[in-house]
Design a protein around this motif. Sequence first.
Motif, mmCIF file in Angstrom:
data_model
loop_
_atom_site.group_PDB
_atom_site.id
_atom_site.type_symbol
_atom_site.label_atom_id
_atom_site.label_comp_id
_atom_site.label_asym_id
_atom_site.label_seq_id
_atom_site.Cartn_x
_atom_site.Cartn_y
_atom_site.Cartn_z
ATOM 1 N N THR A 15 -7.875 -3.438 20.884
ATOM 2 C CA THR A 15 -9.212 -3.536 20.296
ATOM 3 C C THR A 15 -9.498 -2.460 19.258
ATOM 4 N N SER A 16 -8.619 -1.475 19.141
ATOM 5 C CA SER A 16 -8.841 -0.353 18.213
ATOM 6 C C SER A 16 -8.037 -0.567 16.945
ATOM 7 N N ASP A 23 -11.127 5.278 16.156
ATOM 8 C CA ASP A 23 -11.817 5.129 17.432
ATOM 9 C C ASP A 23 -10.791 4.930 18.544
ATOM 10 N N THR A 25 -11.614 4.504 21.594
ATOM 11 C CA THR A 25 -12.373 3.676 22.551
ATOM 12 C C THR A 25 -12.835 4.496 23.753
ATOM 13 N N GLY A 26 -13.804 3.928 24.468
ATOM 14 C CA GLY A 26 -14.444 4.648 25.559
ATOM 15 C C GLY A 26 -13.583 4.863 26.776
ATOM 16 N N ASP A 27 -12.456 4.149 26.903
ATOM 17 C CA ASP A 27 -11.593 4.355 28.065
ATOM 18 C C ASP A 27 -10.413 5.270 27.759
#
Length: 338
Positions: A15-16, A23, A25-27
């Motif tokens: 997804t990045s 980014d 990502t948040g994980d």
Amino acid sequence: PNYVKDELRRVLPPTSVPANPLDLTGDATRERYNAALKVVQDVNATKVVVVESLPFISSAEVARSVSNFKGKGVVGVVMGMDEELAMRVLESAGVPGFYFPEDAVRAISLASLRPSPRRKIRTKQPIEAALELVKGKTSLRDFEALRLMEIYGIRTPKWGIAESEEEAVRVADQIGYPVVMKISPEEPVHKTELKGVALNVTKEQVAETYRRLSQITKRVLVQEQLTGLEIFIGGMRDPTFGHVVLIGPGGIYVDVLKMVSYGIAPIYEDEAYDMLKESKVLDMLKARRRGYDEHSLIRTLVTVSRMIVDLDVKELDLNPVFVNERGAFAADVRITFG
């Protein structure tokens, strides 16, 4: 570069997108931070890493990852519950840290504008006539100092020395009116404090002015009266930096305004120009479009910086240096050695 993007795709989640900004990502985990920084570490750019608390990693842990890449152009911006600890981690590792992205970008911008350090080559090449003039002396009398300026190609007002009323009139006639008349002591002094300077002296006033000044010193300096902007140029031998040259507004304003710029001698023309800007002298020269010769002042400042190295000058004051449309002229010079 495309090869960097390809490498990033191998360490980023699907997804990045490998783009700027990147980014994670948040994980993101500490391993992902390490892998991404390893890929971009040799890219010729500053990497601003936002160090924030995420579900699987704390700010302090991100800061530790960033610290592993010290010297690779990384800068940390700490945001999160443990930002104080994260900042201490960055500081202990010698990595720049900030609390806000705007501060980080501003600091990077200022650092990028800073000129690269220039190596100073202090090779003495004194002029033979100058060496003869200063040989064995701890200071120069005013007329000797003016002569030294002329030896180095620094322009001075027309001048002459008088030790009688008749000689004063003769010298003033040769220079042209009005003239400036000053006491000429054996040691450097502040002449204005001794009331030893007379300005705008006309032909009719020369004899009377000489009689008054000769009560302080028998020898009197007669100079051409100049107009223009008054500038201060100085020099000194600093115990840490060696010879240093200074410039700022002259006359009484050198002590009042204290807008002085310093340069490690010898300086070059571009450094002299920057010193004029830093001290606001350039703004003063260009005010009201009077056509004052800034290039002549730059040449004078560069020459002074080389002269103080050549002759191992202890202290030098050129105040004032008159700058007008004709050039720059050192009107009063005090110089010491030893």
